[in-house]
Scaffold this motif. Structure first.
Motif, PDB file in Angstrom:
ATOM      1  N   VAL A 114       1.014  -0.797  -0.391  1.00  0.00           N
ATOM      2  CA  VAL A 114       0.122  -0.010  -0.140  1.00  0.00           C
ATOM      3  C   VAL A 114       1.220   1.322  -0.051  1.00  0.00           C
ATOM      4  O   VAL A 114       1.199   2.353  -0.320  1.00  0.00           O
ATOM      5  CB  VAL A 114      -0.782   0.027   1.539  1.00  0.00           C
ATOM      6  N   PHE A 115       2.263   1.246   0.551  1.00  0.00           N
ATOM      7  CA  PHE A 115       2.716   2.455   0.598  1.00  0.00           C
ATOM      8  C   PHE A 115       3.296   2.603  -0.368  1.00  0.00           C
ATOM      9  O   PHE A 115       3.942   3.560  -1.342  1.00  0.00           O
ATOM     10  CB  PHE A 115       3.365   2.111   1.988  1.00  0.00           C
ATOM     11  N   LEU A 116       3.787   1.705  -1.403  1.00  0.00           N
ATOM     12  CA  LEU A 116       4.875   1.676  -2.186  1.00  0.00           C
ATOM     13  C   LEU A 116       4.244   2.752  -3.115  1.00  0.00           C
ATOM     14  O   LEU A 116       4.331   3.371  -3.779  1.00  0.00           O
ATOM     15  CB  LEU A 116       5.135   0.011  -2.152  1.00  0.00           C
ATOM     16  N   THR A 145       3.910  -6.472  -8.718  1.00  0.00           N
ATOM     17  CA  THR A 145       3.530  -5.050  -8.447  1.00  0.00           C
ATOM     18  C   THR A 145       4.555  -4.207  -8.142  1.00  0.00           C
ATOM     19  O   THR A 145       5.339  -3.438  -8.089  1.00  0.00           O
ATOM     20  CB  THR A 145       2.316  -4.460  -7.924  1.00  0.00           C
ATOM     21  N   ALA A 146       4.797  -5.350  -6.385  1.00  0.00           N
ATOM     22  CA  ALA A 146       6.484  -4.785  -5.443  1.00  0.00           C
ATOM     23  C   ALA A 146       7.692  -4.773  -6.305  1.00  0.00           C
ATOM     24  O   ALA A 146       8.125  -4.074  -5.614  1.00  0.00           O
ATOM     25  CB  ALA A 146       5.704  -6.167  -4.118  1.00  0.00           C
ATOM     26  N   GLN A 163      12.076  -2.669  -8.440  1.00  0.00           N
ATOM     27  CA  GLN A 163      13.472  -2.457  -8.510  1.00  0.00           C
ATOM     28  C   GLN A 163      13.626  -1.813 -10.158  1.00  0.00           C
ATOM     29  O   GLN A 163      15.039  -0.980  -9.587  1.00  0.00           O
ATOM     30  CB  GLN A 163      13.675  -3.501  -9.574  1.00  0.00           C
ATOM     31  N   LEU A 164      12.505  -0.603 -10.233  1.00  0.00           N
ATOM     32  CA  LEU A 164      12.818   0.527 -11.661  1.00  0.00           C
ATOM     33  C   LEU A 164      13.371   1.460 -10.914  1.00  0.00           C
ATOM     34  O   LEU A 164      14.403   2.385 -11.368  1.00  0.00           O
ATOM     35  CB  LEU A 164      11.004   0.229 -12.138  1.00  0.00           C
ATOM     36  N   ILE A 165      12.498   1.819  -9.731  1.00  0.00           N
ATOM     37  CA  ILE A 165      12.452   3.027  -8.813  1.00  0.00           C
ATOM     38  C   ILE A 165      14.029   2.546  -8.237  1.00  0.00           C
ATOM     39  O   ILE A 165      15.151   3.923  -8.736  1.00  0.00           O
ATOM     40  CB  ILE A 165      11.636   2.702  -7.612  1.00  0.00           C
ATOM     41  N   GLU A 166      14.539   1.891  -7.726  1.00  0.00           N
ATOM     42  CA  GLU A 166      16.272   1.545  -7.747  1.00  0.00           C
ATOM     43  C   GLU A 166      17.032   1.895  -8.751  1.00  0.00           C
ATOM     44  O   GLU A 166      18.047   2.106  -8.341  1.00  0.00           O
ATOM     45  CB  GLU A 166      17.270   0.384  -6.883  1.00  0.00           C
ATOM     46  N   GLY A 181       9.186   1.476 -17.841  1.00  0.00           N
ATOM     47  CA  GLY A 181       9.182   1.961 -17.257  1.00  0.00           C
ATOM     48  C   GLY A 181       7.618   2.382 -16.645  1.00  0.00           C
ATOM     49  O   GLY A 181       7.060   1.306 -16.233  1.00  0.00           O
ATOM     50  N   ARG A 182       7.266   3.276 -17.472  1.00  0.00           N
ATOM     51  CA  ARG A 182       5.959   3.749 -17.124  1.00  0.00           C
ATOM     52  C   ARG A 182       5.430   2.843 -18.022  1.00  0.00           C
ATOM     53  O   ARG A 182       3.957   2.592 -17.969  1.00  0.00           O
ATOM     54  CB  ARG A 182       6.198   4.733 -18.227  1.00  0.00           C
ATOM     55  N   LEU A 183       5.354   1.703 -19.427  1.00  0.00           N
ATOM     56  CA  LEU A 183       4.441   1.177 -20.127  1.00  0.00           C
ATOM     57  C   LEU A 183       4.240  -0.021 -19.141  1.00  0.00           C
ATOM     58  O   LEU A 183       2.864  -0.718 -19.125  1.00  0.00           O
ATOM     59  CB  LEU A 183       5.033   0.650 -21.496  1.00  0.00           C
ATOM     60  N   ALA A 184       5.751  -1.144 -18.872  1.00  0.00           N
ATOM     61  CA  ALA A 184       5.152  -1.735 -17.505  1.00  0.00           C
ATOM     62  C   ALA A 184       3.930  -1.413 -16.347  1.00  0.00           C
ATOM     63  O   ALA A 184       3.665  -1.703 -15.957  1.00  0.00           O
ATOM     64  CB  ALA A 184       6.189  -1.864 -16.865  1.00  0.00           C
TER      65      ALA A 184
END
Length: 658
Positions: A64-66, A127-128, A133-136, A145-148
């Motif tokens: 939820v926080f993510l 999603t988690a 991983q994309l953020i890191e 990243g946006r498409l995923a």
């Protein structure tokens, strides 16, 4: 082993620290460390988790926080711009995945109702794991990243009809399918519309009222309340908790409180996300997996290759190049956390037996364990598979940029074209000085380009993009991006390529000044310190101080690398590790028991603490930078300067002698 909550908590913390350190030493994502901990302590191995349900509940709050923090990075306009990807790419992916996976399950002997449930489970991705991983990897705002993320959003929405459909298929709901599904869709629309309306009209006034109280604790509590309440509301309507949190974050992204909320929520997100990954690992039955390893291996490979190929094919059909399509497919080539809920529901409604569900569960978990590695390597895999396409696209960007820069000389290159870059560019236009700007946000570049500005899409950390911008003929390079590590990389590359070129760097604080200067920056301007300088200048002007004296004072502070401004008194609030390393001021008042009383400053040995005496206050008179032979007395206020650890050690030397 005693199974109380404190023991279990300490055990998970200790094992997580060790596991994350070990995986980071071999340059693997931290997620894998948490998964290994979950496998080891779970009910199918060492059985050190007394209450898996409580762990899973806390883990779900982590998700939820993510999603709440992801929402903070998106505006309604950005979400609307992704609608084609959400409903086109996402909808097609879910539909075809259900058909393909469900068809395969049906051909293997699973009844058609259970096969549909399996299709729904395997259509989902994590999603988690993917988002974290994309953020890191700083790829969240890239095209793939946006498409995923768009596909993941649709998958979260698609969970709703499956939650309605599975009890119907199991005979748990009377009547046909049409009315329950229609009712679920109506509830979903009402929930989303209500959330957006509530966020638009209520959230900003609430935070304005809370901020007016000037209570950090109250502000943090309100941020937590809003995110969890939004998740609760959408869950009440049959939608996922994560979707409500995302909508709430998206509403708050339009407010001035965005950055403070992000800082307050991040610690809760990071801790609870660790619990989420532990809970995923805890569900894996290694004994069962070993006994049916052949089937589970086939299913795992099928999930990864099948989903990657399917997503890549749809993405390519929608007009994206091969490299972007492949990277999007690889990022989404895994099972999802919501699949566990659908599997549990399918078993409880007798669509699947536990024996039939266990290989699917194991394959989903194994695919999630491999997901961080695949996401981490998505760029390398795409480059190896389509090296010509990647090079062609890269070269085409450089050609467009080169054409703009080939006639320029003595121009300025901007790395980053956000608000600061655009403001600086306006001053250059007034003076008739040419410039070229690079920015990695395609939407911003598109709008600026349509307005006739010399802005190009590109990653300024790649030196060939800067060469194409006329680095060899430029008069100045200005770095305005708010990413210290990326800024340092740009400065290092440019200084190596063109050591005589002046490099001006903007940074939010003074924490990264030394690193940037060591990398080759000519001048680093920290926003916080420069704001203090500007306010000081105006303050002194209002007080009637002579302009020449003001100029002398301000320039003296700058020439001294802001030394007199970088140390300051910190309050009692908690601070980050980075902040604890910054210089601060701390006053120690000597009492009759203090060992420093009666000794000179030089005798104290403060150099071993890496701290200095910035001033001594005696009888109301403050003396700056006292000499080493000054003898301290009882009642003196000794002002220490250094990092938090250095100041703490220096205080110990003053009071007890170390």
């Amino acid at each position: 082993m005693p199974h109380d909550a404190l023991t279990a908590g300490l055990l998970l913390l200790a094992l997580s620290v060790v596991a994350v350190v070990l995986v980071r030493k071999v340059n693997l994502p931290p997620v894998l460390g948490y998964l290994f901990v979950g496998i080891a302590v779970g009910p199918h191995a060492l059985q050190w988790l007394p209450d898996l349900y409580m762990l899973e509940t806390l883990a779900e709050i982590g998700v939820v926080f993510l999603l709440f923090m992801i929402g903070l990075e998106f505006s309604l306009a950005q979400f609307w711009a992704l609608r084609r990807a959400v409903f086109g790419l996402g909808g097609t992916q879910v539909l075809l995945s259900v058909i393909a996976a469900g068809g395969a399950a049906w051909f293997s002997g699973i009844p058609w109702s259970g096969a549909i449930a399996i299709g729904g489970v395997l259509a989902l991705s994590s999603t988690a794991i993917v988002v974290k991983q994309l953020i890191e990897q700083i790829e969240m705002h890239s095209t793939h990243g946006r498409l995923a993320f768009a596909v993941l959003l649709f998958q979260d929405i698609a969970v709703v009809p499956f939650l309605v459909l599975i009890p119907i298929l199991g005979g748990g709901a009377e009547g046909g399918m049409a009315w329950p599904l229609l009712l679920a869709m109506i509830k979903a629309v009402v929930a989303v519309t209500g959330m957006l309306a509530l966020g638009h009209w209520a959230i900003r006034p609430i935070f304005h009222a809370v901020a007016a109280v000037h209570s950090t604790e109250l502000f943090t509590l309100t941020a937590l309340l809003v995110s969890l309440s939004a998740a609760w509301i959408t869950n009440l309507f049959g939608l996922s908790l994560a979707l409500g949190a995302f909508l709430a974050g998206m509403m708050l992204s339009e407010t001035e409180f965005k950055h403070q909320i992000e800082i307050d929520v991040r610690p809760f997100r990071d801790i609870l996300m660790g619990l989420f990954f532990i809970s995923v690992g805890a569900q894996l039955d290694l004994g069962e997996a070993m006994s049916r390893w052949g089937l589970i291996t086939i299913l795992t490979v099928g999930i990864i290759i099948g989903k990657a190929a399917l997503v890549a094919g749809i993405t390519r059909y929608m007009g994206y190049d091969k490299a972007v399509a492949t990277r999007t497919g690889i990022v989404l080539a895994n099972g999802g956390e919501f699949g566990f809920a659908l599997l549990t529901l399918a078993i409880s409604n007798h669509l699947l037996t536990s024996v039939e569900a266990q290989p699917v569960l194991a394959a989903v978990i194994f695919s999630m364990m491999l997901a961080p590695l695949l996401v981490h390597a998505n760029g390398d895999i795409a480059r190896r598979l389509f090296v010509k396409d990647v090079l062609r696209e890269h070269v085409s960007q450089r050609v467009r940029l080169s054409k703009a820069g080939e006639n320029l000389s003595g121009h300025v290159i901007f790395c980053g074209y956000g608000r600061i870059g655009q403001n600086l560019a306006r001053f250059l236009l007034q003076e008739g000085i040419d410039y070229v700007a690079l920015d990695a946000h395609s939407g911003l570049v598109k709008k600026a380009w349509e307005a006739g500005e010399q802005v190009f899409f590109g990653d300024a950390t790649h030196i060939d993009m800067l060469r194409a911008a006329g680095l060899d003929k430029a008069r100045l390079l200005v770095v305005t991006i708010d990413e210290p590590h990326a800024s340092e990389r740009i400065v290092r590359n440019v200084h190596h390529e063109a050591p005589e070129l002046p490099i001006l760097v903007r940074t939010r604080s003074d924490a990264s000044m030394e690193a940037l200067e060591n990398a080759g920056a000519t001048l680093v301007l920290p926003e916080t310190l420069e704001a203090s300088m500007m306010l000081s200048q105006h303050m002194l002007e209002f007080l009637g101080v002579d302009q020449e004296e003001i100029h002398h004072v301000i320039e003296a502070a700058r020439s001294d690398h802001y030394h007199q401004l970088r140390g300051y008194f910190h309050g009692e609030d908690s601070e980050s590790l980075e902040e604890s390393e910054r210089p601060r001021l701390h006053t120690v008042v000597l009492d009759p028991e203090s060992r420093a009383a009666g000794k000179s400053i030089a005798e104290l040995g403060l150099e071993q603490a890496s701290a200095v005496v910035a001033a001594v206050c005696r009888d109301g008179v403050r003396g700056e930078l006292p000499e080493g032979d000054m003898v301290l007395r009882v009642g003196d206020g000794v002002v220490l300067e250094g990092s938090a650890e250095a100041v703490e050690y220096a205080e110990e030397l003053l009071q007890t002698g170390g």
